[in-house]
Design an enzyme around this catalytic site. Structure first.
Site, PDB file in Angstrom:
ATOM      1  N   ASP A  31       0.851  -1.185   0.000  1.00 15.42           N
ATOM      2  CA  ASP A  31       0.000   0.000   0.000  1.00 15.42           C
ATOM      3  C   ASP A  31       0.894   1.245   0.000  1.00 15.42           C
ATOM      4  O   ASP A  31       1.894   1.304   0.697  1.00 15.42           O
ATOM      5  CB  ASP A  31      -0.897  -0.014   1.248  1.00 15.42           C
ATOM      6  CG  ASP A  31      -2.073   0.929   1.130  1.00 15.42           C
ATOM      7  OD1 ASP A  31      -3.216   0.456   1.067  1.00 15.42           O
ATOM      8  OD2 ASP A  31      -1.837   2.169   1.091  1.00 15.42           O
ATOM      9  N   ASN A  87     -13.024  -3.711   2.474  1.00 12.41           N
ATOM     10  CA  ASN A  87     -14.114  -2.732   2.496  1.00 12.41           C
ATOM     11  C   ASN A  87     -14.970  -2.825   1.227  1.00 12.41           C
ATOM     12  O   ASN A  87     -14.431  -2.927   0.121  1.00 12.41           O
ATOM     13  CB  ASN A  87     -13.537  -1.319   2.607  1.00 12.41           C
ATOM     14  CG  ASN A  87     -12.706  -1.130   3.863  1.00 12.41           C
ATOM     15  OD1 ASN A  87     -13.007  -1.708   4.907  1.00 12.41           O
ATOM     16  ND2 ASN A  87     -11.641  -0.344   3.767  1.00 12.41           N
ATOM     17  N   GLN A  94     -14.667   2.053   1.547  1.00 14.10           N
ATOM     18  CA  GLN A  94     -13.967   1.725   0.297  1.00 14.10           C
ATOM     19  C   GLN A  94     -13.706   3.015  -0.489  1.00 14.10           C
ATOM     20  O   GLN A  94     -14.622   3.840  -0.650  1.00 14.10           O
ATOM     21  CB  GLN A  94     -14.815   0.759  -0.554  1.00 14.10           C
ATOM     22  CG  GLN A  94     -14.066   0.241  -1.787  1.00 14.10           C
ATOM     23  CD  GLN A  94     -14.861  -0.802  -2.593  1.00 14.10           C
ATOM     24  OE1 GLN A  94     -16.048  -1.035  -2.335  1.00 14.10           O
ATOM     25  NE2 GLN A  94     -14.192  -1.417  -3.540  1.00 14.10           N
ATOM     26  N   HIS A 100     -10.259  -5.453  -3.269  1.00 17.76           N
ATOM     27  CA  HIS A 100      -8.916  -5.684  -2.710  1.00 17.76           C
ATOM     28  C   HIS A 100      -9.034  -6.097  -1.256  1.00 17.76           C
ATOM     29  O   HIS A 100      -9.988  -5.747  -0.573  1.00 17.76           O
ATOM     30  CB  HIS A 100      -8.018  -4.451  -2.854  1.00 17.76           C
ATOM     31  CG  HIS A 100      -8.620  -3.191  -2.327  1.00 17.76           C
ATOM     32  ND1 HIS A 100      -9.559  -2.461  -3.039  1.00 17.76           N
ATOM     33  CD2 HIS A 100      -8.450  -2.536  -1.160  1.00 17.76           C
ATOM     34  CE1 HIS A 100      -9.923  -1.409  -2.328  1.00 17.76           C
ATOM     35  NE2 HIS A 100      -9.273  -1.431  -1.174  1.00 17.76           N
ATOM     36  N   HIS A 102      -6.921  -5.912   2.339  1.00 15.09           N
ATOM     37  CA  HIS A 102      -5.789  -5.315   3.061  1.00 15.09           C
ATOM     38  C   HIS A 102      -5.205  -6.374   3.993  1.00 15.09           C
ATOM     39  O   HIS A 102      -5.949  -7.012   4.756  1.00 15.09           O
ATOM     40  CB  HIS A 102      -6.259  -4.162   3.958  1.00 15.09           C
ATOM     41  CG  HIS A 102      -6.839  -2.998   3.232  1.00 15.09           C
ATOM     42  ND1 HIS A 102      -6.109  -1.859   2.971  1.00 15.09           N
ATOM     43  CD2 HIS A 102      -8.079  -2.764   2.738  1.00 15.09           C
ATOM     44  CE1 HIS A 102      -6.882  -0.979   2.345  1.00 15.09           C
ATOM     45  NE2 HIS A 102      -8.083  -1.507   2.191  1.00 15.09           N
TER      46      HIS A 102
HETATM   47  P1  5GP Z   1      -9.928   1.126   0.495  1.00 15.15           P
HETATM   48  O1  5GP Z   1     -10.122   2.383   1.317  1.00 15.15           O
HETATM   49  O2  5GP Z   1     -10.598   1.271  -0.867  1.00 15.15           O
HETATM   50  O3  5GP Z   1     -10.288  -0.136   1.187  1.00 15.15           O
HETATM   51  O4  5GP Z   1      -8.366   1.032   0.273  1.00 15.15           O
HETATM   52  C1  5GP Z   1      -7.680   1.648  -0.774  1.00 15.15           C
HETATM   53  C2  5GP Z   1      -6.205   1.543  -0.432  1.00 15.15           C
HETATM   54  O5  5GP Z   1      -5.463   1.697  -1.610  1.00 15.15           O
HETATM   55  C3  5GP Z   1      -5.717   2.599   0.565  1.00 15.15           C
HETATM   56  O6  5GP Z   1      -5.107   1.956   1.684  1.00 15.15           O
HETATM   57  C4  5GP Z   1      -4.719   3.420  -0.254  1.00 15.15           C
HETATM   58  O7  5GP Z   1      -3.620   3.833   0.526  1.00 15.15           O
HETATM   59  C5  5GP Z   1      -4.311   2.455  -1.349  1.00 15.15           C
HETATM   60  N1  5GP Z   1      -3.969   3.065  -2.622  1.00 15.15           N
HETATM   61  C6  5GP Z   1      -4.703   3.993  -3.293  1.00 15.15           C
HETATM   62  N2  5GP Z   1      -4.102   4.295  -4.471  1.00 15.15           N
HETATM   63  C7  5GP Z   1      -2.974   3.530  -4.533  1.00 15.15           C
HETATM   64  C8  5GP Z   1      -1.947   3.383  -5.512  1.00 15.15           C
HETATM   65  O8  5GP Z   1      -1.937   4.028  -6.565  1.00 15.15           O
HETATM   66  N3  5GP Z   1      -0.952   2.502  -5.243  1.00 15.15           N
HETATM   67  C9  5GP Z   1      -0.927   1.777  -4.077  1.00 15.15           C
HETATM   68  N4  5GP Z   1       0.114   0.919  -3.916  1.00 15.15           N
HETATM   69  N5  5GP Z   1      -1.881   1.877  -3.131  1.00 15.15           N
HETATM   70  C10 5GP Z   1      -2.893   2.752  -3.357  1.00 15.15           C
END
Ligand code: 5GP
Ligand code: ZN
Length: 133
Positions: A31, A87, A94, A100, A102
């Site tokens: 991440d 999420n 999300q 995805h 985590h």
């Molecule tokens: P969500 O909130 O959708 O469950 O998690 C999205 C996750 O993706 C977040 O922890 C954020 O830091 C990560 N993330 C968002 N954009 C990028 C990216 O371009 N590259 C990487 N490696 N992580 C990302």
């Protein structure tokens, strides 16, 4: 692959990422804004917005992969625990609408917060939910 989906582009190698693991169905990356040291994301290569859209076969493989990568992260980084967080929908936190998982290694005294205020299961709520199944 969905147009304008950043995780489709990362999962399929169009955008470079710090990749821990790759096979024909998944890419596992670090991440960009980790909650803790070793915070990784499991991305299927085929686009599904969330768990509800994920094919059963991919869902089954994802948990086996989560188990394998989590063990390696926890042992290799000497973590004290590990959260698997997933999420679905804006209301659930999300922010990227490509499924995805985590993997968040946990360390005693870290600042990660995945807690909630415990509620009460009422008889009416229990009835309502049990009747769905
Ligand atoms: P969500 O909130 O959708 O469950 O998690 C999205 C996750 O993706 C977040 O922890 C954020 O830091 C990560 N993330 C968002 N954009 C990028 C990216 O371009 N590259 C990487 N490696 N992580 C990302
Ligand atoms: Zn996608």
């Amino acid at each position: 692959m969905a147009d304008h989906c950043i995780f489709c582009k990362i999962a399929n190698g169009e955008i470079p990422s710090a990749t821990l693991y790759e096979d024909e169905d998944f890419r596992v990356i670090l991440d960009l804004n980790p909650a803790a040291l070793g915070h990784a994301l499991i991305l299927p290569k085929a686009h599904a917005a969330n768990l509800f859209e994920l094919p059963d076969e991919t869902a089954a493989k994802a948990l086996v992969l989560a188990k394998r990568i989590s063990g390696k992260l926890k042992d290799g980084l000497n973590a004290d625990g590990l959260n698997v967080v997933q999420n679905n929908g804006e209301a659930a936190g999300q922010t990227v609408f490509h499924f995805h998982m985590h993997l968040i290694p946990r360390y005693e005294g870290d600042t990660v917060n995945v807690k909630w205020k415990p509620g009460t299961l009422t008889d009416a709520d229990k009835e309502k939910i049990l009747n769905l199944f």
